[in-house]
Structure formats: C-alpha cells, structure tokens
Scaffold this active site. Structure first.
Site, PDB file in Angstrom:
ATOM      1  N   CYS A 135       0.816  -1.084   0.048  1.00  0.00           N
ATOM      2  CA  CYS A 135      -0.073  -0.030   0.033  1.00  0.00           C
ATOM      3  C   CYS A 135       0.903   1.204  -0.039  1.00  0.00           C
ATOM      4  O   CYS A 135       2.136   1.194  -0.083  1.00  0.00           O
ATOM      5  CB  CYS A 135      -1.081  -0.073   1.235  1.00  0.00           C
ATOM      6  N   THR A 136       0.338   2.427   0.122  1.00  0.00           N
ATOM      7  CA  THR A 136       1.060   3.725  -0.174  1.00  0.00           C
ATOM      8  C   THR A 136       2.374   3.580   1.067  1.00  0.00           C
ATOM      9  O   THR A 136       3.521   3.740   0.592  1.00  0.00           O
ATOM     10  CB  THR A 136       0.386   4.921   0.229  1.00  0.00           C
TER      11      THR A 136
END
Ligand SMILES: [Zn+2]
Ligand SMILES: [Zn+2]
Length: 293
Positions: free
Chosen positions: A178-179
C-alpha cells in the site's frame, strides 16, 4: 521544492489518545503545518506538510516520545502546500477497516515486513511470488507494481468481500503493498487469519520502495491523498493510467461533477471539460435535469 510532506504511522497502544491528539494539534499549529493525523488507542497515522525546517522539527519531537521512537518517517516534496488545513482527530481505528480487533490487531500479529532490498532481489531472481495491492482501485489505476493483483477495493473495508478473488493465492507467496504501509499491517494480518500461508508486507510501502528504487518495478505514479494527487521520486517511468472515457494514457484525476456520484477517475486532456466532467451520460443527465427542475 518549497514544502516537505511527512508520512508516518505506528501501531502501538496509546492509553491517552486525547492527550496525544492535543499535543499534535498544538505543535503542528505552532509550526504552521497542514495535513491530517488520526490518533487511536491502537496507534497513530498521519501526513503533515510544511517548510523543511518545521516538518523536520515536528518529526524530531514526535520521535522523542518513546512510544513513537522507532517510527520511520517518510518524506517527499511538494511545490505548493498540498493540504487545505490541519485536521487532528481521535478515532476508533487509524485505518478504517472494521475488522474485529480479536481477529486483526497488528500490535499482536501481522505479516513479516519485507525490506525493499529483498523485493528488488525477488524481482531480479524471478522468484515465484504475487504482489497484492491493498490500495483502493482508483489509486491502483495511475500506477502499481508490475504484475500485481488489484482486488479492486473501493475502500479498505471491502477486503472481506474481495477475498474470493484472492482465494487461489492461499498457498502462494503473497506480498501486500500500500502507499506507506499502514493499511498492509491490517490487510496482511487479515489474510493470515483467513489461512493464507506465506504472507509478507512491504516495509514502508510503495513510498519506501520508490524512494530507494525510483523508476524500478513500480510502473506509473504513486497516488497521494493530497492536492498533488500523484507523485514520483524521479527516474524513468512509463504512464500506465488510462482515460476512463477514451483509453488514452493519462495521470490526471478528476471527480465526477455530479455530487451525488463524485467518482474519482482518470481523465485525459481531450475528454476533460472545463465546465465539469462527468463519469457517465447518466450523471450528466442527472445534473442537467436538476438544474432545469
Ligand atoms: Zn480521454
Ligand atoms: Zn458520476
């Protein structure tokens, strides 16, 4: 660049979330920072922007708290102040998943962290593994790791429903991304609780990987939840995003001008309308009708 953006999180028991919230709010205001910070009993998750000097000072003070001492604060640059204001709140969760705490609690159990160097080696060695992207579908659209799987989440709460699509991976080596890593702590823990056998999470997320290996393995840009919308860390890259309307390559996002829809999608310069871009004829008709009503 004029501004520095901090990205940080930690799952750690905070007995007094209100006190931490008040401290963050006060110090961030004094330092003229903008952004969003969530504090919960389960930890802290935030992104803040300001001058290099002030954001560095805030990071130093945050890490001076023994509970947060080992946070790896990620940084990026911005030409402009990327947030409209400062918001610091106490919530039940620092990532809204609604997984029951008995099942998913990263403080107790989560997948091992895979350092970026290891992932680079996996790619080089052509290791048998699968990257599962735990971000929302629209974030995936502008950029993602090559060969990664998109569970097409509209929201982090959707993972249980998307599980059927991931079932065939139960016995495979799975790497969640994810980010910045905060979502994967829970998402990977959930996969473990569902019987996935060999699950890892990318340490410091896509952000951490792009900082180390700009232009490598991750195709396109990284979506950000601020006015920048997307960013990169230099290096050659190809555009992987495509216009929702015509399929042209693009990295520009727009919201459907129908407020009851507000779909967030990629649009090319030719399809973008100055007086409002709609995702569909239905949305356009909806607004035109209400204007005339
Ligand atoms: Zn187009
Ligand atoms: Zn729409």
């Amino acid at each position: 660049m004029a501004y520095q953006v901090l990205l940080f999180y930690k799952y750690v028991t905070i007995e007094d979330p209100e006190t931490v919230k008040d401290w963050v709010k006060t110090r961030a205001s004094e330092l003229s920072l903008t952004g969003r910070v969530l504090v919960a009993e389960e930890g802290i998750n935030g992104t803040l922007a300001g001058t290099y000097e002030n954001t560095d000072m805030f990071a130093r003070e945050l890490l001076a708290d023994p509970r947060f001492a080992d946070i790896q604060v990620k940084t990026s640059g911005s030409e402009f102040d990327p947030f409209p204001k400062l918001s610091v709140k106490v919530r039940n969760e620092i990532v809204g998943t609604r997984f029951p705490k008995e099942v998913v609690d990263p403080r107790k159990r989560t997948a091992p962290h895979l350092p970026p160097e290891e992932l680079r080696a996996w790619y080089e060695q052509n290791k048998d593994f699968v990257v599962v992207d735990m971000r929302n579908d629209y974030e995936f659209r502008s950029g993602h790791f090559k060969g990664s799987i998109n569970p097409e989440l509209e929201n982090s709460r959707d993972l249980p429903e998307a599980l059927r699509k991931l079932e065939p991976l139960k016995d495979k080596t799975v790497l969640t991304v994810c980010t910045g890593g905060v979502r994967c702590e829970k998402m990977s823990a959930f996969l473990l609780s569902e019987g996935f056998k060999d699950v890892y999470q990318l340490d410091n997320g896509i952000h951490g990987y792009m900082e180390k290996y700009p232009g490598k393995d991750y195709l396109g840009t990284l979506y950000t939840f601020d006015k920048r919308l997307t960013m990169d860390f230099g290096g050659e890259r190809e555009i992987v995003g495509t216009c929702y309307k015509c399929g042209e390559k693009t990295e520009q996002y727009v919201n459907c001008a129908d407020n009851s829809c507000h779909l967030h999608f990629l649009i090319c310069g030719a399809c973008k309308k100055d007086d409002g871009t709609y995702c569909s004829d239905a949305c356009e008709a909806h607004v035109r009708e209400s204007v005339h009503a």
